[in-house]
Design a protein around this motif. Structure first.
Motif, PDB file in Angstrom:
ATOM      1  N   GLU A 112      36.096  49.072  50.949  1.00 40.47           N
ATOM      2  CA  GLU A 112      36.435  48.249  49.779  1.00 40.47           C
ATOM      3  C   GLU A 112      35.180  47.605  49.194  1.00 40.47           C
ATOM      4  N   PHE A 113      34.258  47.223  50.057  1.00 41.37           N
ATOM      5  CA  PHE A 113      32.991  46.672  49.602  1.00 41.37           C
ATOM      6  C   PHE A 113      32.200  47.734  48.836  1.00 41.37           C
ATOM      7  N   GLY A 114      32.246  48.980  49.327  1.00 41.09           N
ATOM      8  CA  GLY A 114      31.596  50.091  48.643  1.00 41.09           C
ATOM      9  C   GLY A 114      32.156  50.296  47.246  1.00 41.09           C
ATOM     10  N   VAL A 115      33.452  50.034  47.077  1.00 46.74           N
ATOM     11  CA  VAL A 115      34.076  50.120  45.749  1.00 46.74           C
ATOM     12  C   VAL A 115      33.454  49.076  44.829  1.00 46.74           C
ATOM     13  N   ARG A 116      33.339  47.844  45.326  1.00 38.42           N
ATOM     14  CA  ARG A 116      32.760  46.776  44.500  1.00 38.42           C
ATOM     15  C   ARG A 116      31.303  47.063  44.145  1.00 38.42           C
ATOM     16  N   LEU A 117      30.595  47.763  45.026  1.00 35.49           N
ATOM     17  CA  LEU A 117      29.191  48.115  44.751  1.00 35.49           C
ATOM     18  C   LEU A 117      29.061  49.297  43.798  1.00 35.49           C
ATOM     19  N   GLY A 118      30.156  50.034  43.596  1.00 37.32           N
ATOM     20  CA  GLY A 118      30.110  51.207  42.733  1.00 37.32           C
ATOM     21  C   GLY A 118      29.698  52.477  43.456  1.00 37.32           C
ATOM     22  N   LEU A 119      29.616  52.424  44.781  1.00 42.13           N
ATOM     23  CA  LEU A 119      29.263  53.609  45.571  1.00 42.13           C
ATOM     24  C   LEU A 119      30.486  54.449  45.925  1.00 42.13           C
ATOM     25  N   VAL A 120      31.642  53.826  45.875  1.00 37.57           N
ATOM     26  CA  VAL A 120      32.869  54.441  46.354  1.00 37.57           C
ATOM     27  C   VAL A 120      33.953  54.227  45.301  1.00 37.57           C
ATOM     28  N   THR A 121      34.824  55.215  45.154  1.00 35.31           N
ATOM     29  CA  THR A 121      36.025  55.015  44.343  1.00 35.31           C
ATOM     30  C   THR A 121      37.210  54.962  45.291  1.00 35.31           C
ATOM     31  N   ALA A 122      38.226  54.233  44.877  1.00 37.43           N
ATOM     32  CA  ALA A 122      39.452  54.145  45.665  1.00 37.43           C
ATOM     33  C   ALA A 122      40.616  54.460  44.749  1.00 37.43           C
ATOM     34  N   THR A 123      41.548  55.216  45.269  1.00 38.42           N
ATOM     35  CA  THR A 123      42.718  55.617  44.503  1.00 38.42           C
ATOM     36  C   THR A 123      43.926  55.589  45.419  1.00 38.42           C
ATOM     37  N   ASN A 124      45.050  55.153  44.902  1.00 37.80           N
ATOM     38  CA  ASN A 124      46.306  55.287  45.639  1.00 37.80           C
ATOM     39  C   ASN A 124      46.841  56.668  45.314  1.00 37.80           C
ATOM     40  N   TRP A 125      46.859  57.520  46.327  1.00 40.42           N
ATOM     41  CA  TRP A 125      47.177  58.928  46.154  1.00 40.42           C
ATOM     42  C   TRP A 125      48.298  59.282  47.116  1.00 40.42           C
ATOM     43  N   GLU A 126      49.448  59.615  46.589  1.00 42.72           N
ATOM     44  CA  GLU A 126      50.585  60.020  47.413  1.00 42.72           C
ATOM     45  C   GLU A 126      50.855  58.999  48.522  1.00 42.72           C
ATOM     46  N   ASN A 127      50.965  57.752  48.120  1.00 35.13           N
ATOM     47  CA  ASN A 127      51.290  56.637  49.016  1.00 35.13           C
ATOM     48  C   ASN A 127      50.222  56.350  50.066  1.00 35.13           C
ATOM     49  N   LYS A 128      49.005  56.803  49.826  1.00 31.70           N
ATOM     50  CA  LYS A 128      47.888  56.495  50.720  1.00 31.70           C
ATOM     51  C   LYS A 128      46.730  56.005  49.866  1.00 31.70           C
ATOM     52  N   ARG A 129      45.946  55.098  50.405  1.00 27.81           N
ATOM     53  CA  ARG A 129      44.729  54.666  49.728  1.00 27.81           C
ATOM     54  C   ARG A 129      43.620  55.590  50.217  1.00 27.81           C
ATOM     55  N   LEU A 187      58.832  69.012  39.652  1.00 27.60           N
ATOM     56  CA  LEU A 187      57.736  68.116  39.997  1.00 27.60           C
ATOM     57  C   LEU A 187      58.191  67.180  41.095  1.00 27.60           C
ATOM     58  N   ARG A 188      57.261  66.852  42.011  1.00 24.07           N
ATOM     59  CA  ARG A 188      57.561  65.844  43.016  1.00 24.07           C
ATOM     60  C   ARG A 188      57.762  64.514  42.316  1.00 24.07           C
ATOM     61  N   GLU A 189      58.585  63.677  42.891  1.00 20.26           N
ATOM     62  CA  GLU A 189      58.794  62.355  42.308  1.00 20.26           C
ATOM     63  C   GLU A 189      57.480  61.597  42.339  1.00 20.26           C
ATOM     64  N   GLN A 190      57.114  61.033  41.218  1.00 20.04           N
ATOM     65  CA  GLN A 190      55.873  60.277  41.128  1.00 20.04           C
ATOM     66  C   GLN A 190      56.028  58.936  41.821  1.00 20.04           C
ATOM     67  N   PRO A 191      55.052  58.553  42.654  1.00 18.07           N
ATOM     68  CA  PRO A 191      55.064  57.201  43.179  1.00 18.07           C
ATOM     69  C   PRO A 191      54.932  56.231  41.998  1.00 18.07           C
ATOM     70  N   THR A 192      55.342  55.007  42.187  1.00 16.47           N
ATOM     71  CA  THR A 192      55.315  54.050  41.098  1.00 16.47           C
ATOM     72  C   THR A 192      53.929  53.852  40.533  1.00 16.47           C
ATOM     73  N   ARG A 193      52.905  54.052  41.335  1.00 19.84           N
ATOM     74  CA  ARG A 193      51.544  53.920  40.850  1.00 19.84           C
ATOM     75  C   ARG A 193      50.769  55.164  41.266  1.00 19.84           C
ATOM     76  N   ALA A 194      51.230  56.333  40.804  1.00 18.83           N
ATOM     77  CA  ALA A 194      50.669  57.615  41.233  1.00 18.83           C
ATOM     78  C   ALA A 194      49.194  57.745  40.921  1.00 18.83           C
ATOM     79  N   ALA A 195      48.791  57.281  39.782  1.00 18.55           N
ATOM     80  CA  ALA A 195      47.398  57.442  39.387  1.00 18.55           C
ATOM     81  C   ALA A 195      46.841  56.064  39.063  1.00 18.55           C
ATOM     82  N   GLN A 196      46.263  55.467  40.059  1.00 20.35           N
ATOM     83  CA  GLN A 196      45.738  54.114  39.850  1.00 20.35           C
ATOM     84  C   GLN A 196      44.238  54.110  40.090  1.00 20.35           C
ATOM     85  N   GLU A 197      43.544  53.539  39.167  1.00 24.05           N
ATOM     86  CA  GLU A 197      42.106  53.353  39.337  1.00 24.05           C
ATOM     87  C   GLU A 197      41.910  51.977  39.910  1.00 24.05           C
ATOM     88  N   SER A 198      41.103  51.889  40.924  1.00 28.64           N
ATOM     89  CA  SER A 198      40.850  50.570  41.511  1.00 28.64           C
ATOM     90  C   SER A 198      39.425  50.187  41.361  1.00 28.64           C
TER      91      SER A 198
END
Length: 167
Positions: A68-85, A156-167
């Motif tokens: 999560e710190f890597g996300v704040r630094l811009g080195l890492v992206t995080a996405t909620n993908w198929e009910n997993k971060r 199509l598979r049922e989309q999670p409520t936040r299928a494509a989220q940019e964090s």
């Protein structure tokens, strides 16, 4: 990963940490480098499975916090993908994906395709969009063809409520 690539990666991580006024620790380096070496979208548990044997003092919570710190630094992206971060080490800005909701295929999307969208948002709304990591969901070419051949069997598979989220 070749030694030169490994050294460049280490220097990139060190520069990002120091640029943010943060300490460079062995654990942070180990975790962020492991994510980069694994490649692709990885869960914190997958990263933990790689780093824990190398350093048994690393706790699972340290891996989560560092990613999560890597996300704040811009080195890492995080996405909620198929009910997993999931996390991905990003070597450059403008990292996007097309995600097929039917088969799960992930296709890299060229950042240049988003320039017209950025321009339109700026012109029409006076909004400067920061599109560093975007996930667009839908159906890939292969699944579209399969659906056209057998329309009653493919959905199509049922989309999670936040299928494509940019964090």
């Amino acid at each position: 990963m070749a030694d030169n690539e490994g050294n460049q990666l280490t220097q990139l991580v060190i520069a990002a940490l120091r640029g943010a006024g943060q300490r460079v620790t062995r654990q942070r380096l180990l975790i962020l480098e492991a994510l980069a070496r694994l490649g692709g979208h990885r869960t914190a548990d997958e990263v933990y499975a790689v780093v824990h044997p190398q350093d048994p003092t690393i706790h699972r919570s340290t891996v989560y916090r560092t990613l999560e710190f890597g996300v704040r630094l811009g080195l890492v992206t995080a996405t909620n993908w198929e009910n997993k971060r999931v996390f991905e080490f990003v070597h450059a800005r403008g990292h996007h994906h097309l995600h097929c909701l039917q088969c799960g295929r992930i296709i890299e999307l060229d950042d240049a395709l988003l320039k017209p969208l950025r321009d339109a948002l700026a012109e029409q709304y006076g909004f400067q969009a920061q599109l560093d990591h975007l996930v667009i969901t839908g159906r890939c070419r292969i699944c579209q063809a399969a659906h056209a051949a057998h329309p009653s069997t493919e959905t199509l598979r049922e989309q999670p409520t936040r299928a494509a989220q940019e964090s």
